[in-house]
Design a protein around this motif. Structure first.
Motif, PDB file in Angstrom:
ATOM      1  N   MET A 138       0.747  -1.192   0.152  1.00  0.00           N
ATOM      2  CA  MET A 138       0.050   0.056   0.145  1.00  0.00           C
ATOM      3  C   MET A 138       0.852   1.212   0.026  1.00  0.00           C
ATOM      4  O   MET A 138       0.549   2.251  -0.637  1.00  0.00           O
ATOM      5  N   ALA A 139       1.922   1.273   0.871  1.00  0.00           N
ATOM      6  CA  ALA A 139       2.801   2.406   0.847  1.00  0.00           C
ATOM      7  C   ALA A 139       3.454   2.531  -0.549  1.00  0.00           C
ATOM      8  O   ALA A 139       3.608   3.747  -1.022  1.00  0.00           O
ATOM      9  N   ALA A 157       7.016  -0.670  11.051  1.00  0.00           N
ATOM     10  CA  ALA A 157       7.887   0.340  10.952  1.00  0.00           C
ATOM     11  C   ALA A 157       8.787   0.346   9.445  1.00  0.00           C
ATOM     12  O   ALA A 157       8.633   1.062   8.671  1.00  0.00           O
ATOM     13  N   GLU A 158       9.152  -0.970   9.440  1.00  0.00           N
ATOM     14  CA  GLU A 158      10.330  -1.239   8.122  1.00  0.00           C
ATOM     15  C   GLU A 158       9.186  -1.439   6.927  1.00  0.00           C
ATOM     16  O   GLU A 158       9.810  -0.724   5.843  1.00  0.00           O
ATOM     17  N   THR A 159       8.291  -2.029   6.911  1.00  0.00           N
ATOM     18  CA  THR A 159       7.462  -2.215   5.801  1.00  0.00           C
ATOM     19  C   THR A 159       6.852  -0.717   5.181  1.00  0.00           C
ATOM     20  O   THR A 159       7.011  -0.484   3.853  1.00  0.00           O
ATOM     21  N   LEU A 160       6.490  -0.114   6.028  1.00  0.00           N
ATOM     22  CA  LEU A 160       6.115   1.464   5.466  1.00  0.00           C
ATOM     23  C   LEU A 160       6.994   2.374   5.151  1.00  0.00           C
ATOM     24  O   LEU A 160       7.022   2.964   4.066  1.00  0.00           O
ATOM     25  N   VAL A 161       8.214   2.272   5.879  1.00  0.00           N
ATOM     26  CA  VAL A 161       9.511   3.150   5.492  1.00  0.00           C
ATOM     27  C   VAL A 161      10.071   2.629   4.130  1.00  0.00           C
ATOM     28  O   VAL A 161      10.285   3.591   3.221  1.00  0.00           O
ATOM     29  N   ILE A 162      10.337   1.556   4.011  1.00  0.00           N
ATOM     30  CA  ILE A 162      11.016   0.830   2.533  1.00  0.00           C
ATOM     31  C   ILE A 162      10.196   0.799   1.518  1.00  0.00           C
ATOM     32  O   ILE A 162      10.410   0.939   0.531  1.00  0.00           O
ATOM     33  N   GLY A 163       8.568   0.754   1.976  1.00  0.00           N
ATOM     34  CA  GLY A 163       7.688   0.483   0.827  1.00  0.00           C
ATOM     35  C   GLY A 163       7.454   1.962   0.198  1.00  0.00           C
ATOM     36  O   GLY A 163       7.453   2.116  -0.958  1.00  0.00           O
ATOM     37  N   ARG A 164       7.621   2.726   1.079  1.00  0.00           N
ATOM     38  CA  ARG A 164       7.353   4.230   0.289  1.00  0.00           C
ATOM     39  C   ARG A 164       8.599   4.562  -0.335  1.00  0.00           C
ATOM     40  O   ARG A 164       8.544   5.018  -1.609  1.00  0.00           O
ATOM     41  N   ILE A 210       0.984   4.090  -3.229  1.00  0.00           N
ATOM     42  CA  ILE A 210       0.644   5.410  -2.879  1.00  0.00           C
ATOM     43  C   ILE A 210       1.839   6.323  -3.417  1.00  0.00           C
ATOM     44  O   ILE A 210       1.577   7.306  -4.168  1.00  0.00           O
ATOM     45  N   GLU A 211       2.904   5.913  -2.877  1.00  0.00           N
ATOM     46  CA  GLU A 211       4.312   6.778  -3.368  1.00  0.00           C
ATOM     47  C   GLU A 211       4.326   6.699  -4.922  1.00  0.00           C
ATOM     48  O   GLU A 211       4.790   7.738  -5.340  1.00  0.00           O
ATOM     49  N   ALA A 212       4.407   5.542  -5.353  1.00  0.00           N
ATOM     50  CA  ALA A 212       4.457   5.503  -7.098  1.00  0.00           C
ATOM     51  C   ALA A 212       3.457   6.490  -7.710  1.00  0.00           C
ATOM     52  O   ALA A 212       3.769   7.195  -8.602  1.00  0.00           O
TER      53      ALA A 212
END
Length: 528
Positions: free
Chosen positions: A77-78, A510-517, A81-83
């Motif tokens: 999801m992160a 924390a990791e999934t949102l940060v790196i996903g973005r 959205i960022e893409a």
């Protein structure tokens, strides 16, 4: 073979996969793409958003997008959205009938270094302290570049969730292995409290979604750059005979956010033969290894895939993640104690990291090797914030007692031994120092007022720390060249490195949102 599949086979061009030249070159008369492509709507939650149903004639590809994200949990999801925010067209695919994967069933706990709630409660924290805590839990095996980016990005990721409507409880939690309370939790005590708002925002931004759409393989060009994916559309998990093959083009990149392999018994036993069918898992049934293996097939470097974490807070009295896990993390471990039923005595720091606690619990076995399930308990005051307690009592996976003696007799414990242990612990609460196991006592309360609530405990496979190697930009790295695989990005549990030997609780979000973005943003910015 269907007629359209025969025509595809006759027109193989320069596009290839790691196993074969994929059928992507067919252009039928009139410029129409081969095969009808319809949305995969079966199994959707009635409250879920609709999946994409349209299909435009595009020639050799069934569909074309700038960025394709595989997996729809926190990282997916992160990334989506960022893409999309870069102006890229984005498709998210998921093999399951419902979006979100493990992210929707986890506890929704999110470690943030330097959150506003910490500031409000006077908790002193820093990125460096979070790095130190994760490094200690990881036994020094963490990949430092990724670790530092995760810790430094938590405040920004937290603000990102707020922008998209995520709501958290108004109090901090102190999870095991963390030096200070830094864990926030969604108001519904579930990761669905993050996934659903993010998915709604993504859809509003124009991101397309397809469920029951199973990733099968990558499509490469003549230079081995990833330019698309092959999927099984209308896939019915776990029926491998179901679905229809399609090819989707990704003009800028593919972001793999497909999760770990805790439910893939064959693959996890390749790494650790002890984790056989007798060991349950907290994960959803689709947490399998095929997407990770496909990345290995195109040259991705494997990182620490034998490092598999067991959740120490699970119960042998319920399947999967269950309800006891939430009780233990919020009440049992921080506000109570865990004891061996044979002695009534503690045997580990209840706020130690997951690896420390899980290994200590697993040694509780009788002379035949059968598990001796420890008991975790606390007072009503200690359990007042445990949302699942009522359900635990209803389904007989937790029990209520009016005296310590009653609790001991119910579980077959020596009453005198348990009463001695409780008196010793209460003294530690009074002095602020746990001389037995060094448990942080800053928020501890005495076990001196009935009623008492108790559960049984036994670890389950929870998280796979290893996966493919990525750099700090989310690029998947090639095993031989040490360079990024063109067009391939990844984030979340399918990657390896930031957590080392053992992940601290609440650091996955924390990791999934940060790196996903990061991965989604860089995929979106890549030249088509």
């Amino acid at each position: 073979m269907k007629e359209t599949e025969k025509k595809r086979s006759a027109h193989a061009g320069s596009v290839k996969s790691r196993r074969e030249v994929l059928r992507t070159g067919a252009l039928l008369a009139g410029g129409l793409a081969v095969g009808a492509l319809s949305g995969c709507t079966g199994g959707e939650n009635k409250n879920d958003l609709p999946v994409e149903k349209s299909r435009a004639p595009l020639g050799r590809w069934d569909k074309e997008y700038d960025v394709i994200v595989v997996g729809s949990g926190f990282a997916g999801m992160a990334a989506a959205i960022e893409a999309r925010k870069t102006g890229a067209s984005v498709l998210v695919v998921d093999k399951m009938p419902v979006f979100g994967g493990n992210s929707t069933i986890n506890g929704g706990a999110f470690a943030v270094a330097g959150s506003p709630l910490q500031e409000k409660e006077g908790v002193k924290d820093s990125v460096d302290l979070m790095v130190q805590d994760m490094l200690k839990a990881g036994r020094g095996l963490n990949h430092m570049g990724l670790l530092k980016i995760v810790a430094a990005g938590t405040r920004g990721a937290y603000e990102f969730t707020l922008e998209h409507g995520v709501k958290f409880k108004p109090f901090l939690q102190h999870f095991g292995g963390h030096s200070v309370p830094r864990t926030l939790q969604t108001t519904i005590s579930s990761g669905a409290g993050i996934v659903r708002p993010l998915r709604k925002s993504a859809a509003n931004l124009g991101v397309a979604f397809r469920n029951r759409c199973k990733f099968e393989d990558f499509i490469l060009d003549e230079n081995d750059a990833v330019i698309g994916i092959r999927v099984k559309d209308r896939y019915e998990f776990p029926n491998e005979e179901s679905g229809e093959f399609r090819e989707f083009r990704a003009k800028r990149g593919v972001v793999m956010c497909s999760g770990g392999f805790s439910q893939d018994r064959r693959f996890r036993m390749m790494q650790n033969p002890r984790l056989d069918e007798r060991v349950d898992s907290t994960n959803h049934p689709g947490a399998t290894a095929e997407s990770m293996q496909a990345m290995f097939g195109v040259g991705a470097s494997p990182v620490q895939i034998d490092l598999i974490q067991l959740g120490p807070w699970s119960s042998p009295d319920e399947k999967g993640f269950g309800m006891v896990s939430q009780f233990n993390t919020i009440a049992g471990f921080p506000m109570g104690i865990m004891v061996d039923v044979r002695t009534g005595k503690r045997f580990v720091n209840e706020l130690g990291d997951r690896k420390e606690r899980a290994e200590a619990i697993l040694t509780r076995q009788d002379e035949t090797g059968k598990p001796v399930y420890p008991v975790v308990f606390c007072t009503a005051k200690g359990a007042e914030k445990a949302q699942t307690l009522k359900a635990c009592l209803k389904y007989n996976v937790a029990w209520k007692f009016d005296t310590i003696a009653d609790l001991a007799k119910h579980f077959g414990m020596p009453v005198e031994g348990l009463e001695e242990q409780v008196a010793m612990y209460n003294e530690a609460v009074k002095t602020g120092e746990d001389k037995q196991f060094g448990k942080p006592m800053g928020r501890a309360i005495p076990l001196d007022k009935a009623p008492f609530y108790a559960v049984r405990c036994w670890p389950k496979v929870h998280y796979t720390m290893g996966g493919v190697e990525i750099d700090t930009h989310g690029h998947v790295m090639h095993m031989r060249t040490g360079k990024p695989i063109e067009g391939l990005f990844a984030a979340g549990e399918v990657t390896g490195g930031p957590h080392g030997a053992s992940r601290l609780g609440s650091c996955a979000v924390a990791e999934t949102l940060v790196i996903g973005r990061i991965a989604g943003r860089n995929a979106g910015k890549r030249s088509a």
